[in-house]
Design an enzyme around this catalytic site. Structure first.
Site, short mmCIF file in Angstrom:
data_model
loop_
_atom_site.label_atom_id
_atom_site.label_comp_id
_atom_site.label_asym_id
_atom_site.label_seq_id
_atom_site.Cartn_x
_atom_site.Cartn_y
_atom_site.Cartn_z
N SER A 166 38.35 40.11 32.38
CA SER A 166 38.34 39.26 33.57
C SER A 166 37.74 37.88 33.37
O SER A 166 37.76 37.06 34.29
CB SER A 166 37.60 39.97 34.72
OG SER A 166 38.42 40.97 35.28
N SER A 225 35.07 39.48 41.10
CA SER A 225 36.17 39.68 40.16
C SER A 225 37.39 40.26 40.86
O SER A 225 37.88 41.34 40.54
CB SER A 225 35.76 40.59 38.99
OG SER A 225 36.57 40.37 37.87
N LYS A 274 39.77 34.83 34.43
CA LYS A 274 39.77 34.19 35.75
C LYS A 274 39.17 32.80 35.72
O LYS A 274 39.51 31.95 36.56
CB LYS A 274 39.01 35.08 36.75
CG LYS A 274 39.68 36.40 37.05
CD LYS A 274 38.86 37.22 38.05
CE LYS A 274 39.54 38.52 38.42
NZ LYS A 274 39.59 39.48 37.31
#
Length: 453
Positions: A101, A284, A104
């Protein structure tokens, strides 16, 4: 004559060689004139540095004892001095590897460049081709909520479906007095292609981490709009349509597209990108990151499907002047194991984020903080001896089955700021999080005295 040059210091001196034992030395007899020597010439000017360069400080704080933790799998890392950009520590920082993640952060940076912080996604209602028909047109706002106005969903400040329905009904009745609404068409064509990534585990829907990505949906298709990890469904368009139709007497719905040039009856808007980015980064939120990524691709004219992200995210990042040739972008959230980014790319980007270059300060201020917010405030992060770093590490975590990452900024114990990226990939499990936190805590303790040994 000997000239000695070292670290900018110069020593000049003339010396007479001492005779070796047994070797006669010629001297001038008394009253005689010594043999004349050659006329001395002026030596050429000696080269000197244009500016004296200070020696680099010897850094003595080592984290070597933390590097052999088997929970890392394959460890990659890099640490820079945030003030000077000086390299302090690295282990294989140039190999592009799975990001989880942390991806991102790249999506957010690309979006701030391409879309700008004031960008908002639009959901609207237009007139249908037949009397009694209206069309609900999804504009890629997955935060739109079906909760009644006055109740806040996971996405604080999101647009409300009931507000859109009220406006649309009033506009329709004004334009079509005496003709009731009998059918609603659901248009989700603003996004195209597959709604689920090739390597995304289907279990992520049940655990509440990710929805099917469609341009029309409400609450990112959560069963409970007020619970972040609420299960997601299999038909987000249908859920949105059912919720919208409830404001019109539950008339029938069907999927289709709005007629060209249809008159707009009403519209509502998402929160600005400057708000959406923290909402994506801190907890997240995978669905929200995918939504933002699609809008980047559309704005760049590269398409409106997940496949368009392969070109869109790198292109959106080019304005920051960091080489993107090593990036592989399979999605916008980092859920895919086919994403690959070198740790050194993150550190170079975070130098700019830390400095607040352009609009990147929005990312800096929208990151989870260890022990205080988001994914870094879970009970399995920065606990025990690592709790000393709580409040001092602002970073994006990443966790998929084959990669655990942490990238961001450390306000170190010595008052310095560090930029860092840590990857644990390959044969890894959830224990990699603790290994990563322990190494990050080591960086925190060392500060700019961190050694690369």
């Amino acid at each position: 004559m000997f000239a000695v040059f070292g670290s900018g210091a110069v020593a000049l001196g003339a010396a007479v060689a001492a005779p070796e034992p047994g070797v006669p030395v010629a001297v001038a007899a008394l009253g005689e004139t010594a043999t004349p020597t050659a006329t001395a010439t002026t030596p050429p000017p000696r080269p000197v540095p244009s500016a004296e360069l200070p020696a680099s400080a010897l850094r003595t704080c080592s984290v070597a004892g933390l590097l052999n933790d088997s929970r890392f799998g394959t460890l990659q890392a890099q640490v820079l001095n945030a003030k000077t950009g000086e390299l302090l520590f690295e282990r294989d920082p140039s190999t592009a590897s799975q990001t989880a993640s942390s991806m991102k952060v790249l999506t957010a940076a690309a979006a701030l460049n391409v879309l700008g912080p004031d960008f908002r996604a639009t959901t609207k209602v237009v007139a249908g081709t037949e009397p009694g028909t209206i069309v609900l047109v999804g504009g890629g706002d997955l935060t739109l909520t079906r909760l009644p106005s006055g109740q806040e969903p996971v996405y604080t400040g999101a647009a409300h479906l009931d507000d859109l329905a009220t406006k649309a009904k009033a506009a329709y009745e004004a334009a079509n007095p005496g003709t009731p609404i009998t059918r609603i068409v659901l248009d989700s064509s603003y996004f195209s292609g597959k709604t689920w990534g090739d390597t995304w585990p289907a279990t992520e829907r049940g655990t509440g981490w990710l929805s099917h990505i469609t341009a029309l949906q409400v609450d990112a298709d959560r069963a409970n709009p007020q619970v972040f990890l609420s299960p997601r469904g299999e038909d987000p368009i249908g859920r949105a349509g059912t919720a919208f139709a409830s404001y019109f007497g539950n008339v029938p719905t069907e999927q289709g597209t709005a007629p060209q040039g249809a008159a707009e009856l009403a519209s509502v808007f998402s929160q600005p990108l400057s708000t959406l980015i923290p909402q994506a980064l801190i907890p997240s939120d995978n669905s929200l990151a995918e939504m933002i990524g699609r809008h980047v691709a559309i704005k760049l004219g590269l398409g409106n499907s997940i496949d368009a992200l392969a070109a869109a995210i790198p292109q959106g990042l080019q304005a920051y002047g960091i080489d993107t040739s090593a990036l592989r972008t399979a999605d916008a959230s980092g859920m895919s194991r086919n994403n690959a980014v070198p740790p050194s790319y993150f550190t170079r980007l975070f130098l700019k984020i830390h400095a607040g270059e352009g609009n990147l300060g929005i990312i800096r201020d929208g990151l989870p903080v260890a022990g205080q917010s988001g994914t870094l405030n879970y009970s399995n992060r920065f606990f025990g001896a690592n709790a000393v770093a709580r409040g001092h590490i602002r970073a994006k975590s990443g966790s998929i089955s084959s990669a655990y990452t942490l990238t961001g900024i450390i306000d170190a114990a010595d008052g310095s700021s560090l930029i860092f990226a840590i990857y644990a990939t390959g044969n890894v499990g959830s224990g990699a999080r603790t290994a990563i936190d322990t190494l990050a805590t080591g960086f925190y303790k060392c500060g700019v005295n961190l050694s690369n040994t």
